[in-house]
Design an enzyme around this catalytic site. Structure first.
Site, short mmCIF file in Angstrom:
data_model
loop_
_atom_site.label_atom_id
_atom_site.label_comp_id
_atom_site.label_asym_id
_atom_site.label_seq_id
_atom_site.Cartn_x
_atom_site.Cartn_y
_atom_site.Cartn_z
N GLY A 48 37.99 41.59 42.93
CA GLY A 48 36.39 42.22 43.28
C GLY A 48 35.61 41.02 43.67
N GLN A 53 27.97 36.73 46.58
CA GLN A 53 29.06 35.75 46.89
C GLN A 53 29.40 35.71 48.54
OE1 GLN A 53 32.17 37.55 44.03
NE2 GLN A 53 32.72 35.48 44.09
N CYS A 96 37.53 32.89 39.98
CA CYS A 96 36.27 33.55 40.76
C CYS A 96 36.49 32.78 42.27
CB CYS A 96 34.90 32.83 39.95
SG CYS A 96 33.61 33.60 41.11
N LEU A 97 36.45 33.89 43.19
CA LEU A 97 36.48 33.47 44.35
C LEU A 97 35.50 32.39 44.98
CD1 LEU A 97 37.43 36.89 46.23
CD2 LEU A 97 38.98 34.97 45.27
N HIS A 138 32.55 40.44 35.03
CA HIS A 138 32.43 39.21 35.79
C HIS A 138 31.50 39.66 37.23
CE1 HIS A 138 34.42 35.68 37.83
NE2 HIS A 138 33.53 36.18 38.80
N GLU A 139 31.83 40.78 38.03
CA GLU A 139 31.12 41.08 39.13
C GLU A 139 29.67 41.50 39.00
OE1 GLU A 139 32.44 40.19 41.62
OE2 GLU A 139 34.43 40.07 41.06
N HIS A 142 27.42 38.42 38.38
CA HIS A 142 27.10 38.01 39.72
C HIS A 142 25.71 38.58 40.20
CE1 HIS A 142 30.33 35.12 41.26
NE2 HIS A 142 31.08 36.06 40.90
CO CO Z 1 33.23 35.56 40.95
#
Ligand code: CO
Length: 188
Positions: A48, A53, A96-97, A138-139, A142
Site C-alpha cells: 500500500g 508518502q 513502511c516504504l 497503516h495507510e 498516514h
Molecule cells: Co507507511
C-alpha cells in the site's frame, strides 16, 4: 504538478506529518497520481502507499494485498477512506516504504471495516482481517500524519532508535545537498 515526478519521501520528511485533506473531485490529475503511486508501490514491493508518502496532502491510498503488478484485479484505490469499525487486537511485523529496511512489531486491530470511494466515485465497503486489515490501518494512519513508529511499543521504539537516527542524518545530508525540496509539499 507532474505525477511522473512524484517520489516516495522518507522519514523525517515533513510531508509525512501533514494531515491530508479530502479529495473533492476525481479529476484526471487524481487518476494520474493514483497510477503513479501504483508504479512506485510496485517498484518498492509495497502492499500500500498513501499520498502523503509522495508529499501530497490528499486522502488517497493505493493498495494491492498481493504486491503483484500482474494481479491488477487486486488493485484498490481508496479515496477519503475511513475505518468505521474495528475489532480484536493482534501484534505483527510491519514495515513502511518511508522507512526502508525498518521492521518492528506493531499492535493493530485484527479486523476492520473500511468505507472509501473508488476512482469512479462509487462508495464501497470492505471487511478485512489480519494482514490486509493491518495495511488499511497503516495507510489510513498516514492520512492523519501518524507513522508506524508512533504505534510501536517502547521495546520496538528502543530497537528502532539507531535506524531512526540514521534516517534523520541521511535526510539532513540530502537537504544540504539540495536533494530535498520543501516545495514538494506545496506542489498541488
Ligand atoms: Co507507511
Amino acid at each position: 504538478m507532474m505525477p511522473s515526478s512524484l517520489k516516495i519521501v522518507k522519514y523525517p520528511h515533513p510531508a509525512l506529518r501533514q494531515k491530508a485533506q479530502p479529495v473533492q473531485a476525481i479529476t484526471d490529475e487524481v487518476r494520474r497520481v493514483a497510477a503513479r503511486m501504483f508504479e512506485l508501490m510496485y517498484e518498492h514491493e509495497g502492499l500500500g502507499l498513501a499520498a502523503p508518502q509522495v508529499a501530497l496532502p490528499w486522502q488517497l491510498i493505493v493498495l494491492n494485498f498481493t504486491a503483484d503488478p500482474d494481479k491488477r484485479d487486486n488493485e484498490l484505490v481508496a479515496i477519503n477512506p475511513v475505518i468505521v469499525e474495528s475489532k480484536g487486537s493482534v501484534v505483527g511485523r510491519e514495515g513502511c516504504l518511508s522507512f526502508p529496511g525498518l521492521y518492528q512489531n506493531v499492535r493493530r486491530a485484527k479486523t476492520v471495516k473500511v468505507q472509501a470511494y473508488d476512482l469512479q466515485g462509487r462508495l464501497y465497503e470492505m471487511v478485512c482481517h489480519d494482514l490486509p486489515a493491518r495495511v488499511w490501518q497503516h495507510e489510513i494512519d498516514h492520512l492523519h500524519g501518524i507513522l508506524f513508529i508512533d504505534r510501536m511499543g517502547s521495546l520496538g521504539r528502543e530497537r528502532s532508535a539507531r535506524e531512526l537516527q540514521q534516517f534523520i542524518a541521511e535526510f539532513e545530508a540530502d537537504k544540504k545537498k539540495g536533494l530535498i525540496s520543501a516545495d514538494l509539499v506545496a506542489q498541488l
